[in-house]
Write a protein that holds these residues in place. Structure first.
Motif, PDB file in Angstrom:
ATOM      1  N   THR A   1       5.957 110.382  64.294  1.00  0.00           N
ATOM      2  CA  THR A   1       5.563 111.744  64.639  1.00  0.00           C
ATOM      3  C   THR A   1       4.696 112.316  63.521  1.00  0.00           C
ATOM      4  N   THR A   2       3.937 113.337  63.874  1.00  0.00           N
ATOM      5  CA  THR A   2       3.189 114.114  62.901  1.00  0.00           C
ATOM      6  C   THR A   2       3.105 115.532  63.424  1.00  0.00           C
ATOM      7  N   GLY A   3       3.010 116.480  62.521  1.00  0.00           N
ATOM      8  CA  GLY A   3       2.966 117.866  62.964  1.00  0.00           C
ATOM      9  C   GLY A   3       2.349 118.768  61.926  1.00  0.00           C
TER      10      GLY A   3
ATOM     11  N   LEU B   1       3.596 119.556  67.249  1.00  0.00           N
ATOM     12  CA  LEU B   1       4.130 118.229  66.948  1.00  0.00           C
ATOM     13  C   LEU B   1       3.636 117.228  67.979  1.00  0.00           C
ATOM     14  N   GLY B   2       3.303 116.038  67.533  1.00  0.00           N
ATOM     15  CA  GLY B   2       2.919 114.960  68.439  1.00  0.00           C
ATOM     16  C   GLY B   2       3.501 113.653  67.952  1.00  0.00           C
ATOM     17  N   GLY B   3       3.635 112.702  68.866  1.00  0.00           N
ATOM     18  CA  GLY B   3       4.167 111.415  68.448  1.00  0.00           C
ATOM     19  C   GLY B   3       4.178 110.403  69.571  1.00  0.00           C
TER      20      GLY B   3
ATOM     21  N   LYS C   1       6.821 106.875  70.824  1.00  0.00           N
ATOM     22  CA  LYS C   1       7.988 106.037  70.547  1.00  0.00           C
ATOM     23  C   LYS C   1       8.087 104.986  71.641  1.00  0.00           C
TER      24      LYS C   1
ATOM     25  N   GLY D   1       3.811 115.516  73.038  1.00  0.00           N
ATOM     26  CA  GLY D   1       3.261 116.602  72.242  1.00  0.00           C
ATOM     27  C   GLY D   1       4.003 117.868  72.604  1.00  0.00           C
TER      28      GLY D   1
END
Length: 160
Positions: free
Chosen positions: A114-116, A125-127, A129, A147
């Motif tokens: 994730t990154t935000g 926030l987005g990611g 998995k 997201g």
């Protein structure tokens, strides 16, 4: 009934003194669209996260109602580490199958990132998995991109 218990358990943590130390607790409702021909669904998520000793610990409860009929529930726990603004993570999950049917439940492992960033008073926030392994008879090879934008709401705080 498991869904209600899981939601109340997480909300109880959010309201209790221990959860004031939590980094976040979120409640989301999303429309989930399958790209592989499965039925679409409406999913309700309750998520909580806490940084401990430099590690980001996460808990997610997910309940979805399928457009084809039926309810699914899963619970995931993850651990990750922020590295230059990205948080790679690994975790384990439990899915209790369609309508909590016995024998249809399974466990799985997952990994993602994730990154935000703070944005407009909230957090963007987005990611992504993916499932790595599963005890499911015919493993669903599931990869999810997500997201979200979260805006903080204060529920009241006791002043000492």
């Amino acid at each position: 009934m498991k869904k209600i218990f899981a939601i109340f358990a997480i909300l109880a943590l959010a309201i209790s003194g221990t959860a004031f130390a939590a980094d976040y607790v979120t409640v989301d409702v999303d429309h989930v669209q399958s790209k592989q021909g499965y039925a679409d669904s409406t999913a309700q998520y309750v998520r909580a996260g806490k940084e401990v000793a430099g590690l980001q610990l996460g808990l997610q409860s997910r309940t979805s109602v399928s457009s084809a009929g039926g309810t699914y529930h899963s619970l995931e726990t993850t651990v990750g580490k922020n590295i230059a603004g990205f948080t790679p993570f690994v975790g384990v999950g439990f899915d209790n199958g369609l309508n909590g049917g016995r024998g249809a439940d399974f466990r799985y492992t997952l990994a993602g990132v994730t990154t935000g960033t703070p944005a407009l008073g909230g957090y963007l926030l987005g990611g992504i998995k993916t499932r790595l392994t599963s005890t499911e008879a015919n493993m669903t090879h599931q990869t999810v991109a997500f997201g979200t934008y979260s805006y903080p709401v204060e529920i009241g705080r006791a002043h000492v």
